[in-house]
Scaffold this motif. Structure first.
Motif, PDB file in Angstrom:
ATOM      1  N   ARG A 234      72.423  61.681  47.367  1.00  0.00           N
ATOM      2  CA  ARG A 234      72.997  62.511  48.427  1.00  0.00           C
ATOM      3  C   ARG A 234      72.226  63.808  48.588  1.00  0.00           C
ATOM      4  O   ARG A 234      72.060  64.320  49.705  1.00  0.00           O
ATOM      5  CB  ARG A 234      74.473  62.790  48.121  1.00  0.00           C
ATOM      6  CG  ARG A 234      75.328  61.546  48.142  1.00  0.00           C
ATOM      7  CD  ARG A 234      76.751  61.820  47.727  1.00  0.00           C
ATOM      8  NE  ARG A 234      77.432  62.728  48.640  1.00  0.00           N
ATOM      9  CZ  ARG A 234      78.696  63.095  48.504  1.00  0.00           C
ATOM     10  NH1 ARG A 234      79.408  62.633  47.489  1.00  0.00           N
ATOM     11  NH2 ARG A 234      79.254  63.933  49.373  1.00  0.00           N
ATOM     12  N   ASP A 237      68.888  62.957  50.277  1.00  0.00           N
ATOM     13  CA  ASP A 237      69.055  62.683  51.710  1.00  0.00           C
ATOM     14  C   ASP A 237      69.018  63.964  52.536  1.00  0.00           C
ATOM     15  O   ASP A 237      68.626  63.948  53.710  1.00  0.00           O
ATOM     16  CB  ASP A 237      70.389  61.962  51.951  1.00  0.00           C
ATOM     17  CG  ASP A 237      70.342  60.508  51.515  1.00  0.00           C
ATOM     18  OD1 ASP A 237      69.236  59.996  51.306  1.00  0.00           O
ATOM     19  OD2 ASP A 237      71.423  59.888  51.371  1.00  0.00           O
ATOM     20  N   LYS A 238      69.436  65.111  51.932  1.00  0.00           N
ATOM     21  CA  LYS A 238      69.442  66.391  52.653  1.00  0.00           C
ATOM     22  C   LYS A 238      68.284  67.283  52.223  1.00  0.00           C
ATOM     23  O   LYS A 238      68.228  68.451  52.619  1.00  0.00           O
ATOM     24  CB  LYS A 238      70.768  67.111  52.417  1.00  0.00           C
ATOM     25  CG  LYS A 238      71.978  66.370  52.967  1.00  0.00           C
ATOM     26  CD  LYS A 238      73.238  67.213  52.909  1.00  0.00           C
ATOM     27  CE  LYS A 238      73.171  68.379  53.878  1.00  0.00           C
ATOM     28  NZ  LYS A 238      74.440  69.131  53.969  1.00  0.00           N
ATOM     29  N   LYS A 274      77.387  68.782  50.466  1.00  0.00           N
ATOM     30  CA  LYS A 274      77.841  68.630  51.846  1.00  0.00           C
ATOM     31  C   LYS A 274      77.692  69.930  52.636  1.00  0.00           C
ATOM     32  O   LYS A 274      77.301  69.925  53.810  1.00  0.00           O
ATOM     33  CB  LYS A 274      79.306  68.175  51.851  1.00  0.00           C
ATOM     34  CG  LYS A 274      79.880  67.986  53.253  1.00  0.00           C
ATOM     35  CD  LYS A 274      81.391  67.766  53.214  1.00  0.00           C
ATOM     36  CE  LYS A 274      81.762  66.487  52.503  1.00  0.00           C
ATOM     37  NZ  LYS A 274      83.225  66.217  52.597  1.00  0.00           N
ATOM     38  N   ASP A 277      72.750  73.296  53.427  1.00  0.00           N
ATOM     39  CA  ASP A 277      71.734  72.714  54.315  1.00  0.00           C
ATOM     40  C   ASP A 277      70.320  72.913  53.788  1.00  0.00           C
ATOM     41  O   ASP A 277      69.393  72.194  54.188  1.00  0.00           O
ATOM     42  CB  ASP A 277      71.856  73.326  55.712  1.00  0.00           C
ATOM     43  CG  ASP A 277      73.163  72.933  56.392  1.00  0.00           C
ATOM     44  OD1 ASP A 277      73.607  71.785  56.190  1.00  0.00           O
ATOM     45  OD2 ASP A 277      73.743  73.773  57.105  1.00  0.00           O
ATOM     46  N   SER A 278      70.152  73.881  52.915  1.00  0.00           N
ATOM     47  CA  SER A 278      68.821  74.109  52.337  1.00  0.00           C
ATOM     48  C   SER A 278      68.981  74.823  51.005  1.00  0.00           C
ATOM     49  O   SER A 278      70.006  75.456  50.743  1.00  0.00           O
ATOM     50  CB  SER A 278      67.959  74.964  53.286  1.00  0.00           C
ATOM     51  OG  SER A 278      68.536  76.241  53.472  1.00  0.00           O
TER      52      SER A 278
END
Length: 672
Positions: A234, A237-238, A274, A277-278
């Motif tokens: 997970r 994926d980001k 979740k 974002d970075s």
């Protein structure tokens, strides 16, 4: 004191005045008295059912009060009734009480103290009855809720098993095709649906007091490595860095519930990823021995459960209490200060969450907090909006003071981890399940290991298959048996197989997840318990584990005659059946007196004894039997519903102590 509402059914005005004056002295006018001087008025008042107590005269004109007393319930009156009479007659007393009166007072002997005592007793009794009825209603509602949740769990988990299982099979095909991306979507959404189901069931079980912990020895570094790799995809994926850090050497083994601890960490790490974002998400681990443990707290003012934590999360009796702290830090969007109190409330989400598309049920953090409290600690949070958050989980675990410690190195742990050989199972395995999709799925997984698989569609079919295999001198090495099947369920089939002498491992497959399901399966004779949807790696691990235990069943059995002392009939019967399936003679006793009588008739080779008997304490009975068995090699084994401390075991007269429920494998190890 609240105002007491009294109804006086009395056709004599003088008696009404006398009673009213007594009540004035008793309650200082903190009461309301309604007077019904005739039957018609009395029936209307009784039908209204607005009084705490009714005082009813025995003689009411042409009719007696007993007739009206019997009629009161039909009229809807539910409060206590005290009968008043002008004569002291034992027959009338008995007649009034039989008709439903709670007391019987003679007017000529009526005093302030006696009337006060009668009214207060009647009200107290009524309140106790109301409380009892409410308690029974609440218990019935909880049972209904539990049954519904168990049924819901079964109905949802069964199709999810097929969805996830067949998706995995298609993804494992060597030839990659254009549908692989679609299959991954199906798998992700199936797993998400399963997680939502688990959240709802977990919260319901916690609130109903039906949540159970299972403490065991956990290889701590390997556990952290598992958590890291489970959540790594997970993060990748980001394009977020996922780190697991420990500034100190960690104990190699701890005593804790790994399933629930993993659930907490995956939940919090998943949330961190979740809403980041970075940047990075980091899990920092630290620990220390501690005499006590500070309970977790947070701004949401969650209820604390120190008593449960102390009893359920204390770990092994030989281990020392230790505090383990997990800090999950992220560089995500953070949380507004005034939104923090909402975090741990079920079905509540912060504004930051509501503004995003990645919504959930709002249960994850609430469950994590409650789980952490049950593990002896709690969850705290600190956050700066726009800069990131830190969730700190504290749990209490058992750690041996002399335990080996090592620096955490995730890559080295994975490199040294033993791998299962997919072709190493050489056994005949029977799969009993009424759903064709699940039979085929499990069969495919197991056949890939080289095992021979035979199928049964229900419990009766499984029994027939086992009988036929034994006749052909080709018995099954292991059985996978679904619990809920038509014609005959797995529990009944397992009991019959054990009675007929099948001693191999029988693993339960069940979609039910409510408290007591595992114990119910083990008590019926199952060797182990697997929840649906079945995890492939866990399935193979359990099969290999139990196939390795077949040799235990082939050891020469030392005792020939066993005395089983157990007051619960069902438990006694199934335990006796398990012992008899090993070719041993079993005598049964339901009480201490029966055990002594059996012992005097014939001293057994071994006694399996429940510690809680109706007529005596188990420890006292064991001491008596030890004295009677002096000079013999009789072995005493305690069966207990709760684990005894090392100190208690050291001073007890027993040779071994077993924690209920016991299954066939446990019995074989004790008697071998």
């Amino acid at each position: 004191m609240r105002e007491i509402k009294l109804l006086l059914v009395e056709d004599d005005e003088d008696d009404y005045i006398i009673t009213r004056d007594l009540l004035d002295d008793i309650f200082s006018r903190r009461y309301r008295l309604d007077w019904a001087s005739d039957l018609e008025t009395a029936r209307k008042q009784l039908s209204a059912n607005q009084h705490d107590v009714c005082l009813m005269d025995y003689a009411l004109g042409p009719e007696d009060g007993v007739s009206l007393l019997k009629e009161a319930t039909a009229l809807g009156f539910s409060s206590p009734i005290i009968m008043l009479t002008g004569q002291d007659d034992e027959r009338l007393d008995e007649e009034a009480l039989s008709a439903g009166a709670v007391d019987y007072l003679v007017k000529s002997n009526l005093t302030q103290s006696r009337l006060a005592r009668a009214i207060r007793y009647a009200i107290a009794r009524r309140e106790m009855e109301v409380e009892r009825v409410e308690r029974l209603r609440a218990q019935a509602e909880n049972r209904s809720k539990s049954e519904f949740l168990a049924h819901l769990s079964h109905e949802l988990r069964t199709p999810l098993t097929s969805i996830l299982g067949y998706t995995d099979l298609l993804l494992k095909q060597k030839t990659r095709n254009d549908n692989d991306d679609h299959l991954q979507i199906i798998k992700r959404n199936g797993q998400h649906l399963l997680s939502l189901l688990n959240d709802v069931l977990d919260l319901s079980k916690i609130e109903a007091g039906k949540f159970e912990l299972e403490n065991k020895a956990v290889n701590f570094p390997e556990f952290l490595s598992d958590v890291y790799h489970l959540i790594l995809v997970r993060a990748e994926d980001k394009n977020i860095r996922l780190l697991v850090e420990a500034d100190q050497a960690l104990p190699k083994f701890i005593e804790a519930d790994p399933t629930r601890l993993r659930q907490i960490l995956l939940n919090l790490l998943g949330n961190a990823i979740k809403f980041t974002d970075s940047g990075s998400v980091t899990l920092q681990v630290s620990w220390d021995f501690a005499e006590g443990i500070a309970e977790g707290s947070d701004s949401s003012e969650q209820e604390k459960e120190p008593d449960i934590a102390n009893t359920e999360a204390a770990g092994h009796s030989d281990a020392k209490a230790a505090e383990i702290v997990f800090a999950i830090k992220d560089t995500g969007i953070g949380i507004e200060e005034d939104e923090i109190p909402k975090l741990f409330k079920p079905f509540s989400q912060t504004k930051n969450v509501e503004s995003r598309s990645e919504n959930g049920t709002g249960l994850g953090l609430a469950i994590s907090q409650r789980l952490a409290q049950r593990l002896g600690g709690g969850v705290e949070v600190s956050s700066v909006s726009g800069e990131g958050s830190c969730f700190t989980v504290t749990i209490k675990a058992g750690i041996e003071e002399s335990v080996e410690q090592q620096l955490l190195n995730i890559e080295l742990i994975e490199a040294n981890r033993p791998r299962l050989n997919a072709q190493q199972i050489n056994a005949r395995i029977l799969i009993a399940d009424d759903l064709p999709d699940l039979r085929q799925l499990l069969g495919h997984l197991i056949e890939n290991t080289g095992a021979q698989v035979i199928f049964a569609i229900n419990g009766q079919d499984a029994i027939n298959q086992v009988r036929q295999a034994q006749q052909l001198k080709s018995p099954f090495d292991l059985i996978l048996m679904d619990v809920q099947m038509p014609v005959m369920g797995g529990l009944e089939a397992t009991q019959i197989l054990r009675k007929e002498g099948f001693t191999g491992p029988i693993l339960a497959l069940t979609a039910a997840t409510m408290r007591g399901e595992r114990e119910r399966c083990l008590a019926a004779g199952y060797s182990d318990h697997l929840s649906k949807p079945v995890d492939e790696s866990q399935l193979m691990e359990r099969i290999l584990l139990h196939l390795g235990q077949i040799k235990i069943a082939q050891k020469e059995v030392t005792p020939n005659h066993i005395l089983l002392v157990e007051d619960d009939h069902d438990t006694r019967v199934i335990t006796a059946m398990l012992i008899e399936s090993l070719g041993l003679e079993v005598s049964q006793a339901a009480t201490g007196a029966e055990a002594i009588a059996s012992f005097n008739h014939s001293i057994p080779d071994m006694v399996l004894m429940d510690l809680n008997l109706p007529d005596c304490a188990g420890l006292e009975l064991a001491a008596q039997l030890r004295s009677l068995a002096k000079g013999t090699s009789c072995i005493l084994v305690a069966l207990s519903g709760q684990e005894l401390s090392k100190e208690e075991q050291d001073v007890s007269p027993f040779d071994h102590h077993l924690l209920k429920p016991v299954n066939l494998d446990v019995i074989k190890q004790v008697i071998a």
